[in-house]
Design a protein around this motif. Structure first.
Motif, PDB file in Angstrom:
ATOM      1  N   VAL A 189       0.711  -1.361  -0.145  1.00 45.14           N
ATOM      2  CA  VAL A 189      -0.065  -0.147  -0.033  1.00 45.14           C
ATOM      3  C   VAL A 189       0.770   1.282   0.062  1.00 45.14           C
ATOM      4  O   VAL A 189       0.735   2.173  -0.751  1.00 45.14           O
ATOM      5  CB  VAL A 189      -1.021   0.142   1.235  1.00 45.14           C
ATOM      6  N   LYS A 190       1.933   1.307   0.882  1.00 45.05           N
ATOM      7  CA  LYS A 190       2.852   2.419   0.957  1.00 45.05           C
ATOM      8  C   LYS A 190       3.491   2.564  -0.310  1.00 45.05           C
ATOM      9  O   LYS A 190       3.731   3.747  -0.939  1.00 45.05           O
ATOM     10  CB  LYS A 190       3.820   2.255   1.916  1.00 45.05           C
ATOM     11  N   TYR A 191       3.933   1.496  -1.047  1.00 43.74           N
ATOM     12  CA  TYR A 191       4.406   1.461  -2.356  1.00 43.74           C
ATOM     13  C   TYR A 191       3.856   2.208  -3.261  1.00 43.74           C
ATOM     14  O   TYR A 191       4.220   3.187  -4.004  1.00 43.74           O
ATOM     15  CB  TYR A 191       5.141   0.315  -2.827  1.00 43.74           C
ATOM     16  N   LEU A 192       2.381   1.686  -3.541  1.00 38.75           N
ATOM     17  CA  LEU A 192       1.561   2.223  -4.468  1.00 38.75           C
ATOM     18  C   LEU A 192       1.273   3.632  -4.131  1.00 38.75           C
ATOM     19  O   LEU A 192       1.115   4.648  -5.169  1.00 38.75           O
ATOM     20  CB  LEU A 192       0.098   1.292  -4.440  1.00 38.75           C
ATOM     21  N   ASP A 193       1.000   4.082  -3.084  1.00 39.70           N
ATOM     22  CA  ASP A 193       0.711   5.533  -2.651  1.00 39.70           C
ATOM     23  C   ASP A 193       1.808   6.231  -3.080  1.00 39.70           C
ATOM     24  O   ASP A 193       1.707   7.430  -3.530  1.00 39.70           O
ATOM     25  CB  ASP A 193       0.280   5.587  -1.093  1.00 39.70           C
ATOM     26  N   PHE A 194       3.178   5.797  -2.564  1.00 44.43           N
ATOM     27  CA  PHE A 194       4.342   6.698  -2.966  1.00 44.43           C
ATOM     28  C   PHE A 194       4.321   6.994  -4.451  1.00 44.43           C
ATOM     29  O   PHE A 194       4.845   8.116  -4.843  1.00 44.43           O
ATOM     30  CB  PHE A 194       5.521   6.159  -2.174  1.00 44.43           C
ATOM     31  N   LEU A 195       4.231   5.974  -5.179  1.00 45.50           N
ATOM     32  CA  LEU A 195       4.534   6.012  -6.502  1.00 45.50           C
ATOM     33  C   LEU A 195       3.171   6.893  -7.282  1.00 45.50           C
ATOM     34  O   LEU A 195       3.570   7.785  -8.132  1.00 45.50           O
ATOM     35  CB  LEU A 195       4.075   4.386  -7.277  1.00 45.50           C
ATOM     36  N   ALA A 196       2.169   6.772  -6.919  1.00 49.96           N
ATOM     37  CA  ALA A 196       0.916   7.578  -7.200  1.00 49.96           C
ATOM     38  C   ALA A 196       1.316   9.088  -7.050  1.00 49.96           C
ATOM     39  O   ALA A 196       0.936   9.889  -7.787  1.00 49.96           O
ATOM     40  CB  ALA A 196      -0.070   7.297  -6.602  1.00 49.96           C
TER      41      ALA A 196
END
Ligand SMILES: Cc1cc2nc3c(=O)[nH]c(=O)nc-3n(C[C@H](O)[C@H](O)[C@H](O)COP(=O)(O)O)c2cc1C
Length: 256
Positions: free
Chosen positions: A132-139
């Motif tokens: 989740v953290k990874y996807l949010d950071f990427l977004a």
């Protein structure tokens, strides 16, 4: 009416898909929202070859001929975007990752400003929160306004208690996301976002020139002289912090 599109990175129509569908239907119960589910497995997404032509010459020169631009167009046409992925070996699924690699050039030349993002990760047991953290950071680096994503646990056979917990998580997340959709499209950046913007543009300004596509993109957008990616009013504290960030990153760049 707002349009929200969920991109689902599971080839099977089960927990990840169902969570995205439930999340979207929760949103529709709150207001005038049009929704679409895009199953990435229905699209042709080729594996990035790493040539970096998209970074250096532009995405139009990519040798891969697939549905990348159709998917980007779907994001551009949406007010809100959701990336939903199962947890595979403590990461997003390969299907989702292949898609994300196809978007990597947008981290260099972000464009999804004013659009609201969240992520949903379905896991069996463990590891989903980091995803989740990874996807949010990427977004964030693609330009989205991010509403913190959520991980749901779907270990089979599911108990009623587990299902109730998922329902509750998705209902709460939809509520926060809906509030995010209703907020101003171009919020004042927080200090971290401001710092990343100032760092990137200072480095680019001092270390590249207009032979670089990224440099020209920043120059065309006016980002070398602007406060942030989009017009926004910075209060005195953020204005001061911005000037300090510019000074620090200028010194760091010159010291290289
Ligand atoms: C190849 C593979 C790897 C998986 N790795 C993990 C893992 O590392 N951690 C975890 O909690 N669950 C893992 N799972 C379980 C899935 O995340 C879980 O079953 C999820 O609900 C699958 O989503 P789906 O129903 O949309 O396919 C894995 C499942 C598969 C098929």
């Amino acid at each position: 009416m707002k349009k929200v599109t969920a991109f689902v990175g599971s080839a099977r129509k089960k927990h990840t898909h169902d969570a995205a569908a439930q999340f979207l239907s929760n949103l529709q119960a709150m207001g005038d929202v049009e929704v679409e589910i895009v199953r990435l497995s229905d699209y042709r997404i080729e594996t990035c070859r790493g040539c970096k032509v998209c970074f250096e010459k532009g995405e139009a020169h990519c040798p891969l001929k697939d549905d990348r631009d159709v998917l980007i167009e779907k994001m551009m046409a949406s007010d809100g975007v959701v990336f939903a992925s199962p947890n595979y070996a403590f990461q997003v699924s390969a299907l989702m990752k292949t898609f994300l690699d196809r978007l990597a050039f947008i981290c260099h030349r972000p464009r999804f400003f004013g659009k609201t993002f969240t992520s949903i990760v379905a896991q069996g047991i463990y590891g989903g929160n980091k995803i989740v953290k990874y996807l949010d950071f990427l977004a964030k680096s693609l330009g989205f306004n991010v509403v913190k994503g959520r991980c749901i646990t779907t270990l089979e056979p599911m108990t009623e208690k587990q299902q109730r917990k998922i329902d509750k998580t998705l209902a709460k997340q939809a509520q926060r996301y809906y509030e995010g959709l209703e907020k101003p499209d171009y919020p004042s950046p927080n200090l971290i976002d401001l710092m990343f913007f100032r760092m990137g543009r200072t480095k680019m300004k001092l270390e590249l020139d207009d032979s670089s596509l990224d440099y020209r993109y920043y120059a065309d957008k006016g980002w070398f002289d602007s406060d942030f990616y989009y017009p926004t009013r910075l209060g005195p504290l953020k204005k001061g912090a911005g000037a300090v960030f510019d000074w620090i990153f200028t010194r760091m760049s010159k010291a290289r």
